[in-house]
Design a protein around this motif. Structure first.
Motif, mmCIF file in Angstrom:
data_model
loop_
_atom_site.group_PDB
_atom_site.id
_atom_site.type_symbol
_atom_site.label_atom_id
_atom_site.label_comp_id
_atom_site.label_asym_id
_atom_site.label_seq_id
_atom_site.Cartn_x
_atom_site.Cartn_y
_atom_site.Cartn_z
ATOM 1 N N ILE A 25 -17.246 -2.333 19.259
ATOM 2 C CA ILE A 25 -16.109 -1.954 18.409
ATOM 3 C C ILE A 25 -16.512 -2.016 16.942
ATOM 4 C CG2 ILE A 25 -13.752 -2.566 17.748
ATOM 5 C CD1 ILE A 25 -13.292 -3.592 20.530
ATOM 6 N N ARG A 26 -17.331 -3.015 16.590
ATOM 7 C CA ARG A 26 -17.778 -3.134 15.201
ATOM 8 C C ARG A 26 -18.620 -1.937 14.785
ATOM 9 N NH1 ARG A 26 -19.831 -7.770 15.879
ATOM 10 N NH2 ARG A 26 -22.048 -7.306 15.704
ATOM 11 N N SER A 27 -19.492 -1.461 15.670
ATOM 12 C CA SER A 27 -20.305 -0.291 15.343
ATOM 13 C C SER A 27 -19.453 0.970 15.228
ATOM 14 C CB SER A 27 -21.380 -0.100 16.408
ATOM 15 O OG SER A 27 -20.798 0.113 17.686
ATOM 16 N N ARG A 28 -18.414 1.078 16.063
ATOM 17 C CA ARG A 28 -17.506 2.232 15.955
ATOM 18 C C ARG A 28 -16.767 2.211 14.616
ATOM 19 N NH1 ARG A 28 -18.884 6.141 19.593
ATOM 20 N NH2 ARG A 28 -19.169 5.244 21.662
ATOM 21 N N ILE A 29 -16.403 1.014 14.163
ATOM 22 C CA ILE A 29 -15.724 0.910 12.867
ATOM 23 C C ILE A 29 -16.660 1.332 11.740
ATOM 24 C CG2 ILE A 29 -14.673 -0.709 11.243
ATOM 25 C CD1 ILE A 29 -13.622 -2.282 13.624
ATOM 26 N N TYR A 30 -17.925 0.900 11.809
ATOM 27 C CA TYR A 30 -18.885 1.269 10.772
ATOM 28 C C TYR A 30 -19.096 2.780 10.701
ATOM 29 C CZ TYR A 30 -20.176 -3.685 10.537
ATOM 30 O OH TYR A 30 -20.162 -5.038 10.369
ATOM 31 N N ASP A 31 -18.987 3.463 11.838
ATOM 32 C CA ASP A 31 -19.205 4.912 11.883
ATOM 33 C C ASP A 31 -17.944 5.713 11.596
ATOM 34 O OD1 ASP A 31 -21.812 4.409 12.534
ATOM 35 O OD2 ASP A 31 -21.494 4.572 14.709
ATOM 36 N N SER A 32 -16.787 5.063 11.482
ATOM 37 C CA SER A 32 -15.532 5.802 11.298
ATOM 38 C C SER A 32 -15.417 6.329 9.871
ATOM 39 C CB SER A 32 -14.331 4.899 11.619
ATOM 40 O OG SER A 32 -14.250 3.826 10.700
ATOM 41 N N LYS A 33 -14.667 7.388 9.731
ATOM 42 C CA LYS A 33 -14.482 8.027 8.427
ATOM 43 C C LYS A 33 -13.652 7.159 7.494
ATOM 44 C CE LYS A 33 -12.774 12.347 6.397
ATOM 45 N NZ LYS A 33 -12.119 13.645 6.688
ATOM 46 N N TYR A 34 -12.634 6.491 8.041
ATOM 47 C CA TYR A 34 -11.769 5.642 7.206
ATOM 48 C C TYR A 34 -12.564 4.487 6.609
ATOM 49 C CZ TYR A 34 -7.792 2.758 5.848
ATOM 50 O OH TYR A 34 -6.897 1.990 5.137
ATOM 51 N N TRP A 35 -13.481 3.913 7.367
ATOM 52 C CA TRP A 35 -14.292 2.803 6.848
ATOM 53 C C TRP A 35 -15.193 3.283 5.712
ATOM 54 C CZ3 TRP A 35 -14.771 -2.392 7.340
ATOM 55 C CH2 TRP A 35 -15.969 -2.967 6.913
ATOM 56 N N LYS A 36 -15.811 4.439 5.875
ATOM 57 C CA LYS A 36 -16.755 4.924 4.869
ATOM 58 C C LYS A 36 -16.056 5.390 3.602
ATOM 59 C CE LYS A 36 -20.119 6.421 8.346
ATOM 60 N NZ LYS A 36 -20.814 7.584 8.948
ATOM 61 N N GLU A 37 -14.869 5.980 3.741
ATOM 62 C CA GLU A 37 -14.206 6.544 2.568
ATOM 63 C C GLU A 37 -13.237 5.572 1.895
ATOM 64 O OE1 GLU A 37 -12.281 10.128 3.685
ATOM 65 O OE2 GLU A 37 -14.145 11.245 4.016
ATOM 66 N N GLN A 38 -12.470 4.814 2.687
ATOM 67 C CA GLN A 38 -11.395 3.995 2.133
ATOM 68 C C GLN A 38 -11.747 2.510 2.011
ATOM 69 O OE1 GLN A 38 -8.768 5.544 0.980
ATOM 70 N NE2 GLN A 38 -9.390 7.530 1.815
ATOM 71 N N CYS A 39 -12.664 2.014 2.815
ATOM 72 C CA CYS A 39 -12.967 0.576 2.822
ATOM 73 C C CYS A 39 -14.233 0.230 2.043
ATOM 74 C CB CYS A 39 -13.104 0.068 4.257
ATOM 75 S SG CYS A 39 -11.596 0.208 5.230
ATOM 76 N N PHE A 40 -14.855 1.201 1.415
ATOM 77 C CA PHE A 40 -16.087 0.925 0.677
ATOM 78 C C PHE A 40 -15.752 0.184 -0.624
ATOM 79 C CE2 PHE A 40 -19.319 2.106 -2.456
ATOM 80 C CZ PHE A 40 -20.452 1.642 -1.812
#
Length: 350
Positions: A25-40
């Motif tokens: 699940i952690r790897s899926r979160i790292y690959d998600s668009k929301y993590w890369k765009e909004q959580c950076f």
């Protein structure tokens, strides 16, 4: 670097805080668009704004295990490890219910058993509705008190395995927690008569019985059957037992009435919420279609621009090739003239 835990973070339950979420699940979160765009590069102050934008809770959904925004922000909190005061303010926030749900979930993951019972049990009085996304990607309604009860009782919530905590009874035996006081008990205590009132009632009853006995002594007695006397004794015993168990019986009656009213209100709210969910789902579908058309239009424009760039590059390449051909022609003509002039000089010399 963006997925590492901050250097100042402390271990939680003897491990890295991010490891409280399973690796897949952690790897899926790292690959998600929301993590890369909004959580950076989010900080504790900026994370509050993102939490206020939440519109539902949930874990992962879909066949390819896509994480929800709620789960992405949870992992971000585990990564930056905000201070305990900030988490407590999340839980005490009464205006934004999803901010409270996020703070409660984070505290259940990282907090001790005493803190979990201390800060989460007061939320049992919150009966607001929450929208939760299940594994199939569909939305369902859950109430805040049910959500808190799942955090304190279940082993897995939002597809995350929760750390084990001690039972409340053990903490009460060790005098680490005070006995739990229900709100219903406080309401029932107001309705139950006090000791002085009970004594007054008993005195009035005894006086009434004495008056009745004196009146009966004045009147000639009639023959009483044994069956009637036994039935009166049984009625007296029932009244005595009923007076001793009045509080417990009233308590359960009030609980049943409270459950009936609550179920009635929930059925009414579920009907209205289903209509609102259908409307919101249709509106979301329209917005997604509009976004898809806008994305296709931008892709077509980008393709046209790329095609024009390639055509201009080919034209420049052809122009450079023609220039090289002209240079070669000029060089060959110059060589021919030099050769002719050299031959002419040789001929004149001989």
């Amino acid at each position: 670097m963006a997925n590492r835990t901050v250097k100042e973070a402390k271990n939680v339950h003897g491990t890295n805080p991010q490891y409280l979420i399973e690796k897949i699940i952690r790897s899926r979160i790292y690959d998600s668009k929301y993590w890369k765009e909004q959580c950076f590069a989010l900080t504790a102050e900026l994370l509050v704004d993102k939490a206020m934008e939440l519109r539902f809770v949930g874990g992962v959904y879909g066949g390819n295990i896509r994480p929800t925004q709620f789960l992405c922000l949870t992992l971000k909190m585990l990564q930056i490890q905000p201070e305990k005061d900030i988490v407590v303010e999340f839980i005490k926030n009464e205006e934004f219910k999803y901010v409270r749900a996020l703070g409660a979930f984070y505290l259940r993951l990282t907090g001790a058993a005493i803190d979990c019972y201390k800060y989460l049990e007061p939320l049992y009085i919150d009966n607001r509705k929450l929208r939760r996304q299940n594994r199939a990607g569909q939305f369902e309604i859950v109430y805040m008190d049910e959500y808190i009860d799942e955090l304190l009782r279940n082993d897995r919530v939002c597809d995350i395995i929760l750390p084990r905590i001690q039972k409340r009874s053990i903490l009460e035996e060790n005098n680490e927690l005070e006995p739990k006081v229900s709100v219903l008990d406080e309401d029932l205590d107001d309705e139950v008569p006090s000791e002085d009132e009970a004594k007054d009632t008993e005195d009035a009853e005894s006086n009434r019985q004495k008056n009745n006995s004196s009146n009966s002594a004045r009147r000639p007695r009639r023959g009483r059957s044994k069956s009637k006397s036994r039935s009166r004794e049984r009625d007296r015993e029932r009244r005595t037992a009923a007076s001793g168990n009045a509080r417990s019986r009233d308590y359960y009656d009030d609980l049943e009435e409270y459950d009936r009213q609550r179920n009635r209100v929930r059925n009414t709210q579920n009907h209205s919420s289903n209509y609102n969910d259908d409307h919101e789902r249709r509106q979301t579908g329209r917005n997604e279609n509009r976004q898809d058309r806008e994305r296709d239009r931008r892709d077509r424009e980008r393709d046209r621009e790329r095609h024009g760039d390639r055509e201009r590059e080919r034209e420049r390449e052809r122009e450079r090739e023609r220039e090289r051909e002209r240079e070669r022609d000029r060089g060959s003509r110059y060589d021919n003239r030099e050769r002719d002039s050299r031959n002419e000089r040789e001929r004149r010399r001989y």
